[in-house]
Design a protein around this motif. Structure first.
Motif, PDB file in Angstrom:
ATOM      1  N   GLY A 134       0.985  -1.254   0.051  1.00  0.00           N
ATOM      2  CA  GLY A 134      -0.093   0.060  -0.033  1.00  0.00           C
ATOM      3  C   GLY A 134       0.867   1.104   0.010  1.00  0.00           C
ATOM      4  N   GLY A 135       2.019   1.212   0.768  1.00  0.00           N
ATOM      5  CA  GLY A 135       2.815   2.316   0.706  1.00  0.00           C
ATOM      6  C   GLY A 135       3.331   2.693  -0.605  1.00  0.00           C
ATOM      7  N   VAL A 136       3.923   1.583  -1.139  1.00  0.00           N
ATOM      8  CA  VAL A 136       4.483   1.751  -2.437  1.00  0.00           C
ATOM      9  C   VAL A 136       3.580   2.231  -3.237  1.00  0.00           C
ATOM     10  N   GLY A 137       2.420   1.658  -3.482  1.00  0.00           N
ATOM     11  CA  GLY A 137       1.365   1.968  -4.358  1.00  0.00           C
ATOM     12  C   GLY A 137       0.963   3.530  -4.324  1.00  0.00           C
ATOM     13  N   GLN A 138       0.938   4.009  -2.914  1.00  0.00           N
ATOM     14  CA  GLN A 138       0.701   5.583  -2.505  1.00  0.00           C
ATOM     15  C   GLN A 138       1.884   6.328  -3.186  1.00  0.00           C
ATOM     16  N   PHE A 139       3.033   6.025  -2.913  1.00  0.00           N
ATOM     17  CA  PHE A 139       4.284   6.736  -3.069  1.00  0.00           C
ATOM     18  C   PHE A 139       4.238   6.669  -4.862  1.00  0.00           C
ATOM     19  N   GLU A 140       4.069   5.526  -5.513  1.00  0.00           N
ATOM     20  CA  GLU A 140       3.931   5.819  -7.023  1.00  0.00           C
ATOM     21  C   GLU A 140       2.817   6.465  -7.593  1.00  0.00           C
ATOM     22  N   ARG A 141       1.736   6.515  -6.906  1.00  0.00           N
ATOM     23  CA  ARG A 141       0.513   7.388  -7.350  1.00  0.00           C
ATOM     24  C   ARG A 141       0.766   8.946  -7.089  1.00  0.00           C
ATOM     25  N   GLU A 142       1.324   9.240  -6.221  1.00  0.00           N
ATOM     26  CA  GLU A 142       2.045  10.659  -5.860  1.00  0.00           C
ATOM     27  C   GLU A 142       2.944  11.030  -6.697  1.00  0.00           C
ATOM     28  N   MET A 143       3.937   9.999  -7.280  1.00  0.00           N
ATOM     29  CA  MET A 143       5.060  10.535  -8.286  1.00  0.00           C
ATOM     30  C   MET A 143       4.263  10.663  -9.643  1.00  0.00           C
ATOM     31  N   MET A 144       3.268   9.878  -9.871  1.00  0.00           N
ATOM     32  CA  MET A 144       2.324   9.970 -11.300  1.00  0.00           C
ATOM     33  C   MET A 144       1.771  11.111 -11.363  1.00  0.00           C
ATOM     34  N   GLN A 192       2.251  14.396 -14.018  1.00  0.00           N
ATOM     35  CA  GLN A 192       1.153  14.933 -14.618  1.00  0.00           C
ATOM     36  C   GLN A 192       1.036  16.487 -14.622  1.00  0.00           C
ATOM     37  N   ARG A 193       1.436  16.941 -13.238  1.00  0.00           N
ATOM     38  CA  ARG A 193       1.082  18.275 -13.077  1.00  0.00           C
ATOM     39  C   ARG A 193       2.261  18.938 -13.926  1.00  0.00           C
ATOM     40  N   GLU A 194       3.637  18.628 -13.969  1.00  0.00           N
ATOM     41  CA  GLU A 194       4.589  19.128 -14.866  1.00  0.00           C
ATOM     42  C   GLU A 194       4.414  19.053 -16.083  1.00  0.00           C
ATOM     43  N   GLY A 195       3.777  17.980 -16.566  1.00  0.00           N
ATOM     44  CA  GLY A 195       3.090  17.970 -18.135  1.00  0.00           C
ATOM     45  C   GLY A 195       2.423  18.993 -18.484  1.00  0.00           C
ATOM     46  N   VAL A 196       1.346  19.172 -17.891  1.00  0.00           N
ATOM     47  CA  VAL A 196       0.343  20.268 -17.981  1.00  0.00           C
ATOM     48  C   VAL A 196       0.692  21.642 -17.782  1.00  0.00           C
ATOM     49  N   ALA A 197       1.790  21.938 -17.104  1.00  0.00           N
ATOM     50  CA  ALA A 197       2.351  23.152 -16.920  1.00  0.00           C
ATOM     51  C   ALA A 197       3.380  23.633 -17.920  1.00  0.00           C
ATOM     52  N   LYS A 198       3.868  22.500 -18.650  1.00  0.00           N
ATOM     53  CA  LYS A 198       4.874  22.664 -19.977  1.00  0.00           C
ATOM     54  C   LYS A 198       3.770  22.934 -20.810  1.00  0.00           C
ATOM     55  N   ALA A 199       2.857  22.183 -21.122  1.00  0.00           N
ATOM     56  CA  ALA A 199       1.692  22.600 -22.154  1.00  0.00           C
ATOM     57  C   ALA A 199       1.064  23.650 -22.196  1.00  0.00           C
TER      58      ALA A 199
END
Length: 79
Positions: A7-17, A21-28
């Motif tokens: 669960g901890g690994v999944g939560q960490f991966e979700r936060e990274m994803m 996504q936020r960085e990609g939207v900002a660049k676009a």
């Protein structure tokens, strides 16, 4: 304990994803440039010049707009 670890690994991966996504939207948003709006009075000039027999290429060059804009204005005014 294993489920908690997964669960901890999944939560960490979700936060990274979400961060990527936020960085990609900002660049676009930085790269997007809308077309410049046509100045007031230009559509009337286009219609007048075309009605007086000027070619659409000539009208586009004289007014500093694209030929596609000339055709779009003519189609909008004739509809």
């Amino acid at each position: 304990m294993t489920i908690t670890l997964l669960g901890g690994v999944g939560q960490f991966e979700r936060e990274m994803m979400l961060e990527r996504q936020r960085e990609g939207v900002a660049k676009a948003e930085e790269k997007y440039e809308a077309r410049k709006p046509i100045s007031d009075g230009v559509p009337e000039q286009v219609v007048t010049l075309v009605r007086h027999g000027r070619s659409k290429a000539y009208v586009a060059r004289e007014l500093g707009i694209s030929q596609a804009s000339v055709y779009r204005i003519i189609n909008l005014c004739s509809a």
